[in-house]
Design a protein around this motif. Structure first.
Motif, PDB file in Angstrom:
ATOM      1  N   PHE A 240       0.815  -1.217   0.000  1.00  0.00           N
ATOM      2  CA  PHE A 240       0.000   0.000   0.000  1.00  0.00           C
ATOM      3  C   PHE A 240       0.853   1.273   0.000  1.00  0.00           C
ATOM      4  O   PHE A 240       0.342   2.359   0.263  1.00  0.00           O
ATOM      5  CB  PHE A 240      -0.924   0.010   1.226  1.00  0.00           C
ATOM      6  N   GLY A 241       2.135   1.134  -0.308  1.00  0.00           N
ATOM      7  CA  GLY A 241       3.051   2.267  -0.220  1.00  0.00           C
ATOM      8  C   GLY A 241       2.778   3.386  -1.199  1.00  0.00           C
ATOM      9  O   GLY A 241       3.352   4.465  -1.078  1.00  0.00           O
ATOM     10  N   GLY A 242       1.907   3.150  -2.164  1.00  0.00           N
ATOM     11  CA  GLY A 242       1.591   4.198  -3.127  1.00  0.00           C
ATOM     12  C   GLY A 242       0.576   5.207  -2.623  1.00  0.00           C
ATOM     13  O   GLY A 242       0.335   6.237  -3.272  1.00  0.00           O
ATOM     14  N   LEU A 243      -0.016   4.957  -1.464  1.00  0.00           N
ATOM     15  CA  LEU A 243      -1.014   5.877  -0.914  1.00  0.00           C
ATOM     16  C   LEU A 243      -0.351   7.166  -0.436  1.00  0.00           C
ATOM     17  O   LEU A 243       0.740   7.149   0.128  1.00  0.00           O
ATOM     18  CB  LEU A 243      -1.748   5.213   0.257  1.00  0.00           C
ATOM     19  N   LYS A 244      -1.021   8.278  -0.647  1.00  0.00           N
ATOM     20  CA  LYS A 244      -0.489   9.572  -0.231  1.00  0.00           C
ATOM     21  C   LYS A 244      -0.852   9.851   1.230  1.00  0.00           C
ATOM     22  O   LYS A 244      -1.931   9.488   1.697  1.00  0.00           O
ATOM     23  CB  LYS A 244      -1.047  10.687  -1.114  1.00  0.00           C
ATOM     24  N   GLU A 245       0.054  10.532   1.918  1.00  0.00           N
ATOM     25  CA  GLU A 245      -0.211  10.896   3.307  1.00  0.00           C
ATOM     26  C   GLU A 245      -1.425  11.820   3.408  1.00  0.00           C
ATOM     27  O   GLU A 245      -2.201  11.743   4.368  1.00  0.00           O
ATOM     28  CB  GLU A 245       1.020  11.571   3.920  1.00  0.00           C
ATOM     29  N   THR A 246      -1.594  12.687   2.431  1.00  0.00           N
ATOM     30  CA  THR A 246      -2.731  13.609   2.457  1.00  0.00           C
ATOM     31  C   THR A 246      -4.053  12.851   2.385  1.00  0.00           C
ATOM     32  O   THR A 246      -5.034  13.226   3.042  1.00  0.00           O
ATOM     33  CB  THR A 246      -2.642  14.602   1.287  1.00  0.00           C
ATOM     34  N   ASP A 247      -4.092  11.779   1.599  1.00  0.00           N
ATOM     35  CA  ASP A 247      -5.322  11.001   1.482  1.00  0.00           C
ATOM     36  C   ASP A 247      -5.592  10.193   2.754  1.00  0.00           C
ATOM     37  O   ASP A 247      -6.744  10.046   3.183  1.00  0.00           O
ATOM     38  CB  ASP A 247      -5.245  10.068   0.275  1.00  0.00           C
ATOM     39  N   LEU A 248      -4.529   9.667   3.364  1.00  0.00           N
ATOM     40  CA  LEU A 248      -4.701   8.945   4.623  1.00  0.00           C
ATOM     41  C   LEU A 248      -5.211   9.888   5.709  1.00  0.00           C
ATOM     42  O   LEU A 248      -6.102   9.536   6.494  1.00  0.00           O
ATOM     43  CB  LEU A 248      -3.376   8.309   5.051  1.00  0.00           C
ATOM     44  N   PHE A 249      -4.665  11.095   5.735  1.00  0.00           N
ATOM     45  CA  PHE A 249      -5.108  12.073   6.733  1.00  0.00           C
ATOM     46  C   PHE A 249      -6.569  12.449   6.496  1.00  0.00           C
ATOM     47  O   PHE A 249      -7.357  12.569   7.445  1.00  0.00           O
ATOM     48  CB  PHE A 249      -4.229  13.316   6.680  1.00  0.00           C
ATOM     49  N   LEU A 264     -10.612   9.904  19.687  1.00  0.00           N
ATOM     50  CA  LEU A 264     -11.304  10.777  18.733  1.00  0.00           C
ATOM     51  C   LEU A 264     -12.241   9.995  17.828  1.00  0.00           C
ATOM     52  O   LEU A 264     -12.977  10.589  17.041  1.00  0.00           O
ATOM     53  CB  LEU A 264     -10.281  11.535  17.873  1.00  0.00           C
ATOM     54  N   GLY A 265     -12.194   8.665  17.935  1.00  0.00           N
ATOM     55  CA  GLY A 265     -13.086   7.851  17.132  1.00  0.00           C
ATOM     56  C   GLY A 265     -12.373   6.706  16.450  1.00  0.00           C
ATOM     57  O   GLY A 265     -11.150   6.573  16.506  1.00  0.00           O
ATOM     58  N   GLN A 266     -13.164   5.870  15.802  1.00  0.00           N
ATOM     59  CA  GLN A 266     -12.631   4.748  15.048  1.00  0.00           C
ATOM     60  C   GLN A 266     -13.573   4.439  13.891  1.00  0.00           C
ATOM     61  O   GLN A 266     -14.753   4.794  13.926  1.00  0.00           O
ATOM     62  CB  GLN A 266     -12.454   3.522  15.941  1.00  0.00           C
ATOM     63  N   SER A 267     -13.043   3.786  12.868  1.00  0.00           N
ATOM     64  CA  SER A 267     -13.865   3.508  11.697  1.00  0.00           C
ATOM     65  C   SER A 267     -13.189   2.454  10.835  1.00  0.00           C
ATOM     66  O   SER A 267     -11.967   2.276  10.885  1.00  0.00           O
ATOM     67  CB  SER A 267     -14.072   4.788  10.877  1.00  0.00           C
ATOM     68  N   GLU A 268     -14.001   1.755  10.050  1.00  0.00           N
ATOM     69  CA  GLU A 268     -13.472   0.856   9.034  1.00  0.00           C
ATOM     70  C   GLU A 268     -13.370   1.638   7.726  1.00  0.00           C
ATOM     71  O   GLU A 268     -14.327   2.304   7.313  1.00  0.00           O
ATOM     72  CB  GLU A 268     -14.370  -0.367   8.870  1.00  0.00           C
ATOM     73  N   ILE A 269     -12.200   1.572   7.102  1.00  0.00           N
ATOM     74  CA  ILE A 269     -11.926   2.354   5.896  1.00  0.00           C
ATOM     75  C   ILE A 269     -11.394   1.426   4.811  1.00  0.00           C
ATOM     76  O   ILE A 269     -10.585   0.533   5.084  1.00  0.00           O
ATOM     77  CB  ILE A 269     -10.901   3.471   6.190  1.00  0.00           C
ATOM     78  N   ILE A 270     -11.847   1.638   3.601  1.00  0.00           N
ATOM     79  CA  ILE A 270     -11.404   0.830   2.464  1.00  0.00           C
ATOM     80  C   ILE A 270     -10.245   1.542   1.775  1.00  0.00           C
ATOM     81  O   ILE A 270     -10.363   2.708   1.383  1.00  0.00           O
ATOM     82  CB  ILE A 270     -12.552   0.610   1.464  1.00  0.00           C
ATOM     83  N   LEU A 271      -9.122   0.847   1.652  1.00  0.00           N
ATOM     84  CA  LEU A 271      -7.944   1.392   0.987  1.00  0.00           C
ATOM     85  C   LEU A 271      -7.553   0.496  -0.185  1.00  0.00           C
ATOM     86  O   LEU A 271      -7.621  -0.732  -0.074  1.00  0.00           O
ATOM     87  CB  LEU A 271      -6.760   1.482   1.960  1.00  0.00           C
ATOM     88  N   PRO A 272      -7.123   1.087  -1.293  1.00  0.00           N
ATOM     89  CA  PRO A 272      -6.685   0.283  -2.435  1.00  0.00           C
ATOM     90  C   PRO A 272      -5.213  -0.087  -2.318  1.00  0.00           C
ATOM     91  O   PRO A 272      -4.393   0.703  -1.838  1.00  0.00           O
ATOM     92  CB  PRO A 272      -6.918   1.218  -3.619  1.00  0.00           C
ATOM     93  N   ASP A 273      -4.868  -1.286  -2.760  1.00  0.00           N
ATOM     94  CA  ASP A 273      -3.456  -1.656  -2.794  1.00  0.00           C
ATOM     95  C   ASP A 273      -2.837  -1.142  -4.093  1.00  0.00           C
ATOM     96  O   ASP A 273      -3.482  -0.418  -4.865  1.00  0.00           O
ATOM     97  CB  ASP A 273      -3.281  -3.168  -2.628  1.00  0.00           C
ATOM     98  N   ARG A 274      -1.595  -1.509  -4.344  1.00  0.00           N
ATOM     99  CA  ARG A 274      -0.895  -1.000  -5.529  1.00  0.00           C
ATOM    100  C   ARG A 274      -1.554  -1.457  -6.833  1.00  0.00           C
ATOM    101  O   ARG A 274      -1.365  -0.829  -7.877  1.00  0.00           O
ATOM    102  CB  ARG A 274       0.567  -1.442  -5.499  1.00  0.00           C
ATOM    103  N   ASN A 275      -2.321  -2.540  -6.758  1.00  0.00           N
ATOM    104  CA  ASN A 275      -3.013  -3.037  -7.951  1.00  0.00           C
ATOM    105  C   ASN A 275      -4.416  -2.462  -8.093  1.00  0.00           C
ATOM    106  O   ASN A 275      -5.133  -2.790  -9.038  1.00  0.00           O
ATOM    107  CB  ASN A 275      -3.096  -4.566  -7.908  1.00  0.00           C
ATOM    108  N   GLY A 276      -4.810  -1.632  -7.132  1.00  0.00           N
ATOM    109  CA  GLY A 276      -6.142  -1.051  -7.176  1.00  0.00           C
ATOM    110  C   GLY A 276      -7.210  -1.891  -6.515  1.00  0.00           C
ATOM    111  O   GLY A 276      -8.390  -1.518  -6.519  1.00  0.00           O
TER     112      GLY A 276
END
Length: 311
Positions: A240-249, A264-276
């Motif tokens: 997942f190293g292609g993700l931008k810090e700005t998008d994670l924030f 401050l809270g918690q949540s389940e978040i969907i993130l794409p891997d390098r293959n999308g």
């Protein structure tokens, strides 16, 4: 700023040096007393102050290397200490560590261990005393600092001892908090060590930021660089190293409340891997009234749905 990835050989070499130190200390229990580490390595420790001009001037005027005064005009180094916001100094010729006494005592612990790291890494001494173009490059300096940080973490967290305790329970910020107390280190340094050493082959990411909620952000908040640190486990960096810090924030800002402290809270978040391909992560954020600490754990592949917008 993302954590620097060190090579396997470098890690093995540093681990070997740390192992020698820990063997010399016997079977130490956490929290590790750095006084006995200094005694073992025959290191001296002193303090300077960036706010007390007379103390800083006196400290620097006494600094000698190979029996000679470092500078005829100590004010030059004094100004450098201030302008670079140096938190500690290591003088290889004197085997002396100098700490900024104006910092909180708990931060002294990490800074001192960092300088001990420079001392025990054999190739650092020559580079710190040298004056070649290679030793002066920012890239070389960044790697040296990362190596010293790794050594510091291995010392303060007693190498394999921390990984064994960290992987014995389900990962969470609550576990990080308990480990922080047990090993006597800051929660930030414990979170960093947790991600790098206790991932167990699992993609994990940690963010150290200001308060994510828009109403709580400081006036100097930089939207282009919202993270003080972005710490990735090796599996996370690989997949997942292609993700931008700005998008994670932006993703964590979407669930964080405006509380002045605590969770401050918690949540389940969907993130794409390098293959999308989408993957489900569990995120949680804690604010210690100074900085927000976020832990994101890979849960499972996500067959349906869309990744967080912008990722």
């Amino acid at each position: 700023m993302r954590n620097v990835s060190l090579g396997h050989r470098t890690i093995a070499d540093i681990d070997g040096q740390v192992a020698k130190v820990l063997r010399g200390l016997g079977n130490s229990e956490p929290p590790l007393d750095l006084r006995i580490v200094r005694d073992l390595l025959k290191l001296d420790r002193g303090y300077y102050s960036t706010t007390d001009d007379s103390l800083l001037r006196e400290t620097l005027s006494r600094m000698k290397v190979a029996g000679r005064q470092v500078l005829l005009r100590p004010t030059i180094l004094r100004d450098a200490v201030r302008s670079l916001s140096l938190k500690a100094l290591y003088l290889p010729d004197q085997k002396r560590i100098l700490l900024d006494q104006d910092l909180p005592a708990l931060k002294h612990r990490w800074n001192e261990a960092h300088e001990i790291g420079h001392d025990i890494i054999p190739w650092h001494v020559g580079m710190m005393l040298g004056d070649t173009e290679q030793t002066l490059t920012p890239a070389c300096h960044e790697v040296m600092e990362a190596e010293a940080n790794y050594a510091a973490g291995q010392i303060l967290f007693l190498a394999e001892r921390f990984a064994a305790e960290a992987t014995a329970s389900a990962p969470s910020l609550g576990l990080v908090r308990n480990l922080s107390k047990a090993f006597g280190n800051t929660m930030t340094s414990t979170l960093w060590r947790f991600v790098e050493q206790a991932h167990g082959g699992r993609p994990i990411v940690a963010l150290v930021t200001g308060h994510p909620h828009p109403a709580r952000r400081k006036a100097d908040f930089d939207a282009a660089n919202p993270c003080r640190y972005c710490v990735e486990s090796p599996p996370f960096r690989e997949r997942f190293g292609g993700l931008k810090e700005t998008d994670l924030f932006a993703a964590i800002a979407g669930y964080c409340g405006s509380q002045s402290g605590g969770s401050l809270g918690q949540s389940e978040i969907i993130l794409p891997d390098r293959n999308g391909d989408p993957h489900l992560f569990g995120f949680e954020t804690f604010f210690n009234r100074h900085e927000a600490l976020t832990l994101g754990l890979w849960l499972k592949p996500h067959a349906r749905g869309r990744a967080v917008q912008g990722l």
